[in-house]
Design a protein around this motif. Sequence first.
Motif, mmCIF file in Angstrom:
data_model
loop_
_atom_site.group_PDB
_atom_site.id
_atom_site.type_symbol
_atom_site.label_atom_id
_atom_site.label_comp_id
_atom_site.label_asym_id
_atom_site.label_seq_id
_atom_site.Cartn_x
_atom_site.Cartn_y
_atom_site.Cartn_z
ATOM 1 N N GLN A 394 -65.205 -88.870 -41.128
ATOM 2 C CA GLN A 394 -64.531 -90.159 -40.983
ATOM 3 C C GLN A 394 -64.378 -90.520 -39.507
ATOM 4 N N VAL A 395 -63.981 -89.530 -38.711
ATOM 5 C CA VAL A 395 -63.909 -89.716 -37.252
ATOM 6 C C VAL A 395 -64.824 -88.656 -36.631
ATOM 7 N N PRO A 396 -66.086 -88.992 -36.359
ATOM 8 C CA PRO A 396 -67.025 -87.988 -35.832
ATOM 9 C C PRO A 396 -66.569 -87.439 -34.474
ATOM 10 N N GLN A 397 -66.519 -86.119 -34.384
ATOM 11 C CA GLN A 397 -66.142 -85.449 -33.141
ATOM 12 C C GLN A 397 -67.254 -84.476 -32.750
ATOM 13 N N ALA A 398 -67.668 -84.530 -31.486
ATOM 14 C CA ALA A 398 -68.732 -83.633 -31.013
ATOM 15 C C ALA A 398 -68.161 -82.239 -30.775
ATOM 16 N N VAL A 399 -68.872 -81.241 -31.266
ATOM 17 C CA VAL A 399 -68.465 -79.841 -31.089
ATOM 18 C C VAL A 399 -69.512 -79.146 -30.227
ATOM 19 N N ARG A 400 -69.056 -78.553 -29.121
ATOM 20 C CA ARG A 400 -70.007 -77.844 -28.257
ATOM 21 C C ARG A 400 -70.389 -76.523 -28.895
ATOM 22 N N THR A 401 -71.687 -76.334 -29.107
ATOM 23 C CA THR A 401 -72.170 -75.130 -29.790
ATOM 24 C C THR A 401 -72.673 -74.064 -28.823
ATOM 25 N N SER A 402 -73.150 -74.473 -27.655
ATOM 26 C CA SER A 402 -73.628 -73.471 -26.686
ATOM 27 C C SER A 402 -73.606 -74.050 -25.281
ATOM 28 N N LYS A 403 -73.591 -73.125 -24.334
ATOM 29 C CA LYS A 403 -73.584 -73.505 -22.913
ATOM 30 C C LYS A 403 -74.337 -72.422 -22.154
ATOM 31 N N ILE A 404 -75.469 -72.789 -21.570
ATOM 32 C CA ILE A 404 -76.299 -71.808 -20.850
ATOM 33 C C ILE A 404 -75.943 -71.885 -19.365
ATOM 34 N N THR A 405 -75.258 -70.834 -18.866
ATOM 35 C CA THR A 405 -74.782 -70.845 -17.473
ATOM 36 C C THR A 405 -75.123 -69.570 -16.713
ATOM 37 N N ILE A 406 -75.271 -68.447 -17.421
ATOM 38 C CA ILE A 406 -75.349 -67.137 -16.771
ATOM 39 C C ILE A 406 -76.525 -67.035 -15.809
ATOM 40 N N GLY A 407 -77.528 -67.840 -16.036
ATOM 41 C CA GLY A 407 -78.751 -67.718 -15.235
ATOM 42 C C GLY A 407 -78.684 -68.271 -13.833
ATOM 43 N N GLY A 408 -77.547 -68.851 -13.401
ATOM 44 C CA GLY A 408 -77.531 -69.404 -12.047
ATOM 45 C C GLY A 408 -76.164 -69.872 -11.593
ATOM 46 N N HIS A 409 -76.116 -70.320 -10.338
ATOM 47 C CA HIS A 409 -74.879 -70.840 -9.739
ATOM 48 C C HIS A 409 -74.713 -72.314 -10.073
ATOM 49 N N ARG A 410 -73.474 -72.782 -9.983
ATOM 50 C CA ARG A 410 -73.183 -74.200 -10.238
ATOM 51 C C ARG A 410 -73.479 -75.060 -9.016
ATOM 52 N N SER A 411 -73.479 -74.468 -7.844
ATOM 53 C CA SER A 411 -73.738 -75.220 -6.607
ATOM 54 C C SER A 411 -74.743 -74.451 -5.755
ATOM 55 N N ASP A 412 -75.067 -74.996 -4.598
ATOM 56 C CA ASP A 412 -76.079 -74.373 -3.736
ATOM 57 C C ASP A 412 -75.620 -73.006 -3.220
ATOM 58 N N VAL A 413 -76.542 -72.045 -3.245
ATOM 59 C CA VAL A 413 -76.275 -70.717 -2.672
ATOM 60 C C VAL A 413 -76.325 -70.829 -1.151
ATOM 61 N N ARG A 414 -75.236 -70.407 -0.478
ATOM 62 C CA ARG A 414 -75.175 -70.535 0.984
ATOM 63 C C ARG A 414 -75.338 -69.203 1.709
ATOM 64 N N THR A 415 -75.298 -68.089 0.977
ATOM 65 C CA THR A 415 -75.463 -66.796 1.647
ATOM 66 C C THR A 415 -76.115 -65.788 0.704
ATOM 67 N N LEU A 416 -76.964 -64.921 1.269
ATOM 68 C CA LEU A 416 -77.677 -63.890 0.515
ATOM 69 C C LEU A 416 -77.568 -62.562 1.256
ATOM 70 N N ALA A 417 -77.624 -61.457 0.508
ATOM 71 C CA ALA A 417 -77.618 -60.136 1.139
ATOM 72 C C ALA A 417 -78.313 -59.139 0.223
#
Length: 917
Positions: A394-417
Amino acid sequence: MGLTKQYLRYGPAALFGLVASARGNAAFVALRGERGRCVAVPACEHVFVWDTRKGEKVLILKGLKQEVSCLCPSPDGLHLAVGYEDGSIRVFSLLSGEANVTFNGHKAAVTALKYDQLGGRLVSGSKDTDVIVWDVINESGLYRLKGHKDAVTQVLFLKEKNLLVTSGKDTLVKWWDLDTQHCFKTLVGHRTEVWGLALVSEEKRLITGTADSELRVWDITYIQEVKDPDEPESKKSKGSSLGAEDDTGEDETLELDECPEERLLKCSKVGSIMREGRDRIVTLATDRTGKILACHGTDAVLEVFSVLSEEEVQKKLEKKMKKAKQKAKQKSVEEPEGSGELSLQEEIQRVTNIRASAKIKSFDLILSPKGELKIVLLLQNNIIESYNLNLSAQVPQAVRTSKITIGGHRSDVRTLAFSSDNIAILSAAAESVKIWNRSTLQCIRTMECEYALCSLFVPGDRQVIIGTKTGKLQLYDLASGSLMETLAAHDGAVWSIALSPDQRGFVTGGADKCVKFWEFELVKDESSIQKRLSLKQVRILQLDEDVLCVRYSPNQKLLAVSLLDCTVKIFYTDTLKFFLSLYGHKLLVLCMDISYDGALIATGSADRNVKIWGLDFGDCHRSLFAHDDSVMYLQFVAKSHLFFTAGKDNKIKQWDADKFEHIQTLEGHHQEVWCLALSPNGDYVVSASHDKSLRLWERTREPLVLEEEREMRREAEYEEIVAKEEQPVVAGETQGEMGLAGKKTIETIKAAERIMEAIELYREEMAKLKEHKAICKAAGKEVPLPVNPILHAYGNITPSAYVLEVFKKVKSSELEESLLVLPFSYVPDLLRLFSEHIHLGSEVELLCRALLFLLKIHFGQITSNHMLVTVIENLKKTTICRVSEARRTSHYLQLNQKNATQDLVKAIAVFQQSFQT
């Protein structure tokens, strides 16, 4: 001759840390027959296929060098068309993961791709303003459609009609008749760029999205013109306009009378649907059935609409009429006239809004037979999100089923070691620190942090230290993945950190004009009996300018400090007394490093130069123009005077500090390279870029010769020049709306050269054969003819068969362009060879296609050449005969030769016309 110095080549080993690039679009693909589970996304030059249920990467479609800009799956789900930044298109098989077909036609990035209903044709739009229709089965270009004045944003085939609709940033929507290859209608009702198109209601409605918050809706009326031979032309047009009047009203009749050339369809605006977003449309699309419409702007909200079918509209209308009648009875008033139709908002209803966790860059949706809507969102911050929407609720609501995040950063990588054992890689960005296993490229630890600017592994590789933008030092334990300690180290950003060679401490430089010296110490932990690692500040060096970079000399006697005044100051470590000042850079020195023996220091600057200095006297040995933009990072290879630099020009370069030579360039990143790190043994380089990717480069055993590298660079420059050259003019082709689909590339030039070489060999062999016959005649006996080694390698074939073999090896998509480059002096020989091979019945389809094209571009010269009269006469007889045979054979064998036969029929028509004249 003296010995040349040997270098070993570094090559790309892996790309990791990337979930999806934000440049292209996401698309659901069918793997193993299941739709709505796997999604294809661009990943720099590759395409990753993710299983959204498991969160795993199931397939990688490997690209070449250029970044992916557009994706489109085929209707049968077996192929994926991929458009690139250089204008090329590759069609991949989702079963094998290999590229089957390559199309080259556009001069700039491909911005739109779409298959027709059967998947036999593919249309592409580009930033170069052209639209090209490709034949996927025949692997060739059909034609180029010119008309837009700015980048093409969307292209759509109509299912029932042989029509095409395109939109562009020039504010225009164009309708193309693909039978005649011309634009027969242009919609000019938009004030700003048209960013999206969608066809709904069984292709009777067109919805356009622009730079404002309106979705404009246009009614499409297809005009069925009845052809009556007895009826005069004036009555025909009048009859068709009357038909339009019945469907669309008086105003449209007027417009049709004013535009008598409109014979195919009428397109008139019926209203607008308001979006909630105030910014421009980024993506506007429907599902395969056309029942669901969705769009999003530059924010994080996806707006979903439902488009009612004709049956649903009728039911709703009946319901509305019933209510209106009941009201009229109650009030004893006549039924209102306006209740006989639904409003636009009632026909296209808002379902819901889906708010994602970050800005949306693209989406795709698929409606399951059960009525559940599956949506995948590609976000700007390297995330893929999947949602399910139950439309029957009756009131359609979106349900998040998955979120692929583990493979990377959310922003630019600024340092490496790198860890001391060369196994672990640390990467840190604005929100997290990740530890990666170098061999498996799996993320083994993720820890939340503040905005990271510099980092190092503590000796022993069990802890890491991060320097942040807020001036803090954060100490993390890798075993537990927890934050052990946070110290307020500087009043400004901690720009640089360097481990001391004795491994007992480290030094930091910050924006508060201080260099601070730290030591590791073990302190008692309140929560446990065991001691834990801590940091203790021991000394401070106060300076007049902000510190950008600090480095120890390998013997720990000297400390180099880069300052905001564009100089590098060298101090004695023990007394902190000033020793040397290195000045010469015009802009900030952003990075530097000291060689393993302490003899050289190399500095990289925002002025694009790298300077190599001696540490004995501070003399500048050489200044090298290193990059086309700021040099962001510099590091020496262990136990050598070779060093790597990373620049904002997307490149990583290797240099020799003794000979001042540029050794090699590592190209792969598509945007600015922020930082890099070399493994302690020098075998690996890892780099991070603004394109969100981390790349691993490996030292191979392949020796690198500088002369060969220079030669390869020169060849690459030549290829770029060739690609930018003007396209050859085709005789008889007017500069109108239509043109040839292909473009001249280095591959087409090489193909033409191979054909020319084969014809030269054919001429030489024919001359030798003639000469041999004369010798045999004079001698009165048979003399053995020496065999050509090339023909011998092909199995002692004849020279004419060799030309055919070379011809067959030319890619189908490059055939026309290769023949266009071919000089006319080779054409007569080709025609004779074509006549011979068509007579034998070998490769009739290919040779007829080439013959048709050669006749088209060299018609005047061929028909005026008296030497070719007999050849043309032979071709007339043999070609028509063989083509008819081929058509009969294909008919009897029930083969799908539709496109090939069309080409052959055209060839026959051209021949008959030319021979009659």
